[in-house]
Design an enzyme around this catalytic site. Structure first.
Site, PDB file in Angstrom:
ATOM      1  N   TYR A 157       8.701   5.780  15.584  1.00 26.77           N
ATOM      2  CA  TYR A 157       7.854   4.631  15.519  1.00 26.77           C
ATOM      3  C   TYR A 157       8.614   3.539  16.312  1.00 26.77           C
ATOM      4  O   TYR A 157       7.984   2.613  17.039  1.00 26.77           O
ATOM      5  CB  TYR A 157       7.781   4.190  14.041  1.00 26.77           C
ATOM      6  CG  TYR A 157       6.604   4.507  13.355  1.00 26.77           C
ATOM      7  CD1 TYR A 157       5.325   4.217  13.470  1.00 26.77           C
ATOM      8  CD2 TYR A 157       6.996   5.638  12.183  1.00 26.77           C
ATOM      9  CE1 TYR A 157       4.251   4.796  12.832  1.00 26.77           C
ATOM     10  CE2 TYR A 157       5.595   6.185  11.535  1.00 26.77           C
ATOM     11  CZ  TYR A 157       4.427   5.702  11.937  1.00 26.77           C
ATOM     12  OH  TYR A 157       3.478   6.266  11.214  1.00 26.77           O
ATOM     13  N   ARG A 198      -4.108   2.323  -1.428  1.00 28.98           N
ATOM     14  CA  ARG A 198      -5.567   2.017  -1.114  1.00 28.98           C
ATOM     15  C   ARG A 198      -6.574   2.924  -1.967  1.00 28.98           C
ATOM     16  O   ARG A 198      -7.612   2.577  -1.795  1.00 28.98           O
ATOM     17  CB  ARG A 198      -5.890   2.107   0.354  1.00 28.98           C
ATOM     18  CG  ARG A 198      -5.437   0.822   1.123  1.00 28.98           C
ATOM     19  CD  ARG A 198      -5.764   0.721   2.803  1.00 28.98           C
ATOM     20  NE  ARG A 198      -5.008   2.158   3.077  1.00 28.98           N
ATOM     21  CZ  ARG A 198      -5.003   2.518   4.338  1.00 28.98           C
ATOM     22  NH1 ARG A 198      -5.632   1.920   5.218  1.00 28.98           N
ATOM     23  NH2 ARG A 198      -4.255   3.780   4.751  1.00 28.98           N
ATOM     24  N   ARG A 209      -5.149  -6.839  -2.222  1.00 30.18           N
ATOM     25  CA  ARG A 209      -4.981  -6.697  -0.760  1.00 30.18           C
ATOM     26  C   ARG A 209      -6.086  -7.852  -0.037  1.00 30.18           C
ATOM     27  O   ARG A 209      -5.773  -8.231   1.189  1.00 30.18           O
ATOM     28  CB  ARG A 209      -5.200  -5.477  -0.273  1.00 30.18           C
ATOM     29  CG  ARG A 209      -4.029  -4.565  -0.052  1.00 30.18           C
ATOM     30  CD  ARG A 209      -3.055  -5.218   0.968  1.00 30.18           C
ATOM     31  NE  ARG A 209      -3.229  -4.330   2.370  1.00 30.18           N
ATOM     32  CZ  ARG A 209      -3.529  -5.213   3.397  1.00 30.18           C
ATOM     33  NH1 ARG A 209      -3.736  -6.374   3.516  1.00 30.18           N
ATOM     34  NH2 ARG A 209      -3.752  -4.711   4.472  1.00 30.18           N
ATOM     35  N   ASP A 229       7.642   0.085   2.273  1.00 30.70           N
ATOM     36  CA  ASP A 229       7.196   1.090   3.291  1.00 30.70           C
ATOM     37  C   ASP A 229       8.466   1.452   4.133  1.00 30.70           C
ATOM     38  O   ASP A 229       9.457   0.873   4.071  1.00 30.70           O
ATOM     39  CB  ASP A 229       6.527   0.222   4.366  1.00 30.70           C
ATOM     40  CG  ASP A 229       5.388   1.417   5.447  1.00 30.70           C
ATOM     41  OD1 ASP A 229       4.673   1.964   4.844  1.00 30.70           O
ATOM     42  OD2 ASP A 229       5.986   1.582   6.466  1.00 30.70           O
ATOM     43  N   ARG A 254       2.551   8.257  -2.165  1.00 31.54           N
ATOM     44  CA  ARG A 254       1.439   7.291  -1.819  1.00 31.54           C
ATOM     45  C   ARG A 254       0.514   6.756  -2.956  1.00 31.54           C
ATOM     46  O   ARG A 254      -0.718   6.847  -2.820  1.00 31.54           O
ATOM     47  CB  ARG A 254       0.834   7.580  -0.712  1.00 31.54           C
ATOM     48  CG  ARG A 254       1.610   7.418   0.737  1.00 31.54           C
ATOM     49  CD  ARG A 254       1.189   6.544   1.763  1.00 31.54           C
ATOM     50  NE  ARG A 254       1.686   6.805   2.825  1.00 31.54           N
ATOM     51  CZ  ARG A 254       0.989   6.692   4.112  1.00 31.54           C
ATOM     52  NH1 ARG A 254      -0.217   6.405   4.053  1.00 31.54           N
ATOM     53  NH2 ARG A 254       1.797   6.884   5.182  1.00 31.54           N
TER      54      ARG A 254
END
Ligand code: CP3
Length: 334
Positions: A148, A27, A36, A72, A23
């Site tokens: 998920y 962010r 974003r 993702d 990652r």
């Protein structure tokens, strides 16, 4: 000659340790947060030019040895015709999760077709960074994807174990569907030019060991047997049963930060490893980051080690911590 990262993945001794961070794109970077504001997460992922831009943001700042394609794990829901979205402050949301074995979807669409945008991003990345860094492709692991698909989002992990307890055959069927999708998705990324691929089965370690051996391990074996490029396996919480990760057949065993590097090396023999600084350490003073990073490097030794964190970069991580981490690997003198 193959890149530093590929050579370490094959177990070779390298003049210095290759480094990248799970990652690393995302962010913690101000330039990502700025993008974003203009684009939704899915739009970034599905537009190859934007995905490439985000993928190279950390590379332009820190020059790690690996550039991971921005995407993702939940893209694997698309070939099953399942919807998902990423909600700010909440995380992934799957509006119609699977609630019983009758609801288990089959693969309805061709992986190469619906996930064509990932291949396009990888091709462009290879052009952009080709010689200087390894391009890393990835997929979620079948257990984490199933978790998920069943739980529908952030609170999904108990729901998956409950489903497995109530419907063991249905659960296995779902793992089989995802295993097929993952195999096709990874083959497709390798064909597009990925030098290495990683399987993030982050939550599979929450299954009891016997269940893991019975239902997860055969899927992992099938996935890693199918690969034509080096593969990395990552599952959290596998300390004390690293043999199950090694049994996946992955070239590289990913270690989370709760595992002692020297003990892992002793247990895994010559198998290459990746990891495993605690992501929290990057918040400390850069001097402390360097000390902890060097301790990982010394415990790992000179052959078959890819320096990484023990899990993804936390979103509030200071840039200076990431920089100190990468520089320590690049300056490390054997
Ligand atoms: O490593 C990289 O830089 C490549 C990109 C990548 C992302 N997610 C980008 C992303 C990778 C490899 C992942 C993997 C992933 N995604 C996993 C497995 C590994 C892990 O870290 O646990 C899982 C479980 C997911 C599912 C997922 N997607 C979650 C839990 C979230 C929310 C994250 C959060 O902290 O709220 C996402 C969205 C997501 N995927 C973001 C990023 C950068 C945040 C998007 C945003 O809000 O801008």
């Amino acid at each position: 000659m193959a890149s530093l990262l590929v050579r370490a993945a094959r177990g070779e001794r390298t003049e210095r340790p290759p480094v990248w961070l799970m990652r690393q794109a995302g962010r913690h970077l101000p330039e990502y947060r700025e993008l974003r504001e203009a684009y939704a997460f899915r739009e970034l992922v599905r537009t190859p030019a934007l995905a490439v831009e985000v993928s190279v943001q950390p590379w332009e700042r820190y020059r790690p040895d690996g550039v991971v394609v921005f995407s993702d794990i939940l893209t694997a829901l698309e070939p099953l015709g399942m919807e998902y979205r990423i909600e700010p402050g909440v995380g992934p949301v799957i509006p119609d999760p699977i609630t019983d074995p009758q609801g288990i979807p089959a693969k309805v669409r061709d992986v190469g077709e619906v996930l064509g945008y990932v291949g396009a991003a990888i091709e462009a990345l290879v052009d952009r960074v080709g010689e200087e860094a390894a391009v890393i492709g990835f997929a979620g692991g079948p257990y984490t994807l199933a978790s998920y698909a069943i739980g529908g989002g952030a609170g999904s992990r108990f729901a998956a174990r409950r489903f497995f307890a109530e419907h063991p055959e249905g659960f296995q069927e779902l793992l089989g569907v995802f295993t097929e999708v993952v195999i096709e998705h990874l083959a497709f990324q390798a064909a597009a030019g990925a030098d290495v691929v990683q399987v993030f089965d982050t939550y599979a370690g929450e299954l009891p060991p016997a269940a893991y051996r019975e239902v997860v391990l055969p899927c992992h074996r099938e996935i890693f047997d199918s690969l034509e490029v080096p593969g990395i396996v990552f599952v959290r919480g596998m300390g004390g049963r690293l043999d199950q990760l090694s049994g996946s057949g992955a070239d590289v065993v990913g270690l989370d930060w709760t595992v002692a590097m020297d003990a892992a090396r002793a247990e895994l023999g010559g198998r290459a490893v990746q990891g495993n600084l605690d992501p929290a350490v990057l918040f400390a003073d850069p001097k402390i980051v360097r000390e902890h990073t060097r301790a990982v490097l010394e415990a790992a030794g000179p052959a078959g080690h890819i320096l990484n964190l023990g899990h993804g970069v936390h979103k509030d991580t200071p840039v200076r911590g990431v920089r100190a981490f990468v520089e320590t690997a690049k300056e490390f003198d054997r």
